[in-house]
Design an enzyme around this catalytic site. Structure first.
Site, short mmCIF file in Angstrom:
data_model
loop_
_atom_site.label_atom_id
_atom_site.label_comp_id
_atom_site.label_asym_id
_atom_site.label_seq_id
_atom_site.Cartn_x
_atom_site.Cartn_y
_atom_site.Cartn_z
N GLU A 43 0.82 -1.22 0.00
CA GLU A 43 0.00 0.00 0.00
C GLU A 43 0.85 1.26 0.00
O GLU A 43 0.56 2.23 -0.70
CB GLU A 43 -0.96 0.01 1.19
CG GLU A 43 -0.32 -0.04 2.56
CD GLU A 43 -1.31 0.27 3.67
OE1 GLU A 43 -2.33 0.93 3.41
OE2 GLU A 43 -1.06 -0.15 4.82
N HIS A 44 1.92 1.30 0.78
CA HIS A 44 2.80 2.48 0.85
C HIS A 44 4.16 2.14 0.25
O HIS A 44 4.80 1.19 0.70
CB HIS A 44 3.04 2.90 2.30
CG HIS A 44 1.79 3.20 3.08
ND1 HIS A 44 1.42 2.46 4.20
CD2 HIS A 44 0.84 4.13 2.90
CE1 HIS A 44 0.30 2.96 4.68
NE2 HIS A 44 -0.08 3.97 3.91
#
Length: 433
Positions: free
Chosen positions: A318-319
């Site tokens: 996600e990041h």
């Protein structure tokens, strides 16, 4: 092939250690379906020691709660919500409605219609994620959702005042001090006092995530969520101390949060490892960050940035933070991620808390097929059609009749025949009259 300086525990071990919450969640949802508010109250009393006369806060209660929040906290909430609102509005403005004429008198159009009601789940527990109120409620309101019901749990029997203030300032129409499966299920199926919604958004623990998964289809959801993930791509220009701090900043989300470094510099890799080991003992959140790094931390050394970006894509985290000499290369080189954080002046914590992009992002490989929560999630892109030309309706009717009969759909074909014949004043061979 990358050189691994630190690896995570085997996936099989993680799966074996992960508690299976599915059956428990299924039973709770079934109970709430059957008993409504009574089941919700029982769950809240059992799991949160919270059973007020009403879970919904009145306007007067909200006003009193907001008044107790320090002015600086309120100013900061307003600042961050302005950032989120600005970005969400730009997203909304980028979505165009249109109408085109594909044939004479054949008009086709597209509209974006907001869902009628959305549910926002704002986690509490150990970490009251006030920022999730901005991400879920502000974005829904920018999309034009007329009714937003927001739930957040009490924290050890206390009202999370800053979170309530954030929900109120974000524009929530209903605020409930209610958490966990009971909050998600109440919003999804409806009870005597909680009206059902059309879509539920927001992060949560394993039980909340499982409840959303089981209820998906009956209600829309933003995405399937798992533990927070961070991956840093670094070259020789990266500051190892900053890399270590940024890895641990996300590891503190929970003991199952993966934190991965991929770097072209073995010197950077080894220094990062040393800094992490030095920093961890002094972290107030080391009881989460420590196990997360121990079991899910990874460090890989690769030959060049092309290999680094390719390896990063296989994680689909996600990041993804890019601390390289030319960080914008990642925009061209990478495909699978929830959000990119480019350069040393940027960090994932900015995305989590203040910068304005949405922090509800895909995890567990979902970035291969979806992005994160955005204003479009609250909108239904719908189409409409109108034929005002008899000549075009005859043409379409004739083609429809032939195409439908190829597929053996006689009823569809007859709908086309009716229009083809009506406008030509002919006869229908299949009509007994």
């Amino acid at each position: 092939m990358p050189k691994t300086l630190k690896s995570a525990v085997p996936a099989e071990q993680v799966a074996a250690e992960r508690t299976d919450v599915g059956d428990r969640v299924r039973a709770l949802i079934a109970d709430i379906r059957e008993r409504g508010d009574a089941a919700v109250r029982d769950c809240s009393a059992k799991f949160d020691a919270w059973s007020p006369e009403s879970f919904r806060l009145s306007a007067e209660e909200i006003e009193k709660i907001v008044a107790r929040v320090p002015g600086q906290v309120l100013d900061d909430i307003r600042f961050v919500q302005d950032q989120v609102r600005t970005f969400a509005q730009r997203q909304r403005d980028s979505l165009q409605e249109f109408e085109i004429e594909t044939l004479p008198g054949v008009h086709l159009g597209q509209k974006h219609v907001p869902v009628a009601a959305a549910g926002a789940y704002v986690p509490g527990g150990r970490y009251p994620l006030t920022a999730s109120a901005h991400m879920t409620i502000v974005t829904a309101k920018v999309a034009g959702v007329p009714r937003v019901a927001a739930c957040t749990p009490p924290i050890r029997g206390e009202v999370p005042e800053a979170t309530v203030a954030a929900m109120h300032l974000a524009g929530a129409d209903e605020i409930y001090l209610l958490g966990g499966v009971q909050a998600v299920a109440a919003m999804a199926v409806g009870t005597e006092t909680v009206g059902r919604v059309d879509l539920i958004a927001g992060p949560g623990n394993a039980y909340v995530a499982e409840a959303k998964r089981q209820l998906f289809g009956e209600v829309g959801i933003d995405l399937f969520a798992g533990p927070t993930e961070v991956l840093i791509v670094a070259d020789h220009t990266a500051d190892p101390f900053v890399v270590a701090v940024d890895l641990l900043s996300q590891a503190e989300h929970g003991p199952d949060s993966p934190a991965v470094l991929i770097t072209t510099s073995e010197d950077v890799a080894r220094e990062v490892l040393e800094h992490v080991e030095a920093l961890l003992p002094g972290m107030p959140t080391r009881d989460f960050a420590g196990p997360a790094w121990r079991d899910h931390g990874e460090i890989h050394v690769v030959d060049d940035l092309d290999e680094a970006f390719a390896l990063a894509d296989t994680y689909a985290f996600e990041h993804v933070q890019v601390l390289t000499e030319e960080p914008r290369q990642a925009l061209e080189k990478m495909r699978d991620y929830g959000a990119l954080f480019l350069g040393p002046g940027t960090c994932v914590s900015y995305g989590d808390k203040v910068i304005g992009t949405n922090h509800v992002l895909p995890t567990r490989g979902a970035a291969r097929y979806t992005g994160g929560l955005w204003v479009g999630k609250y909108l239904k892109t719908v189409t409409y059609q109108e034929v005002t030309s008899s000549e075009s309706s005859v043409l379409l009717g004739e083609v429809c009749g032939r195409a439908a009969r190829v597929e053996l759909f006689e009823g569809h074909a007859r709908s086309g025949d009716v229009r083809a014949v009506e406008f030509r004043r002919g006869e229908l061979s299949w009509n007994p009259a």
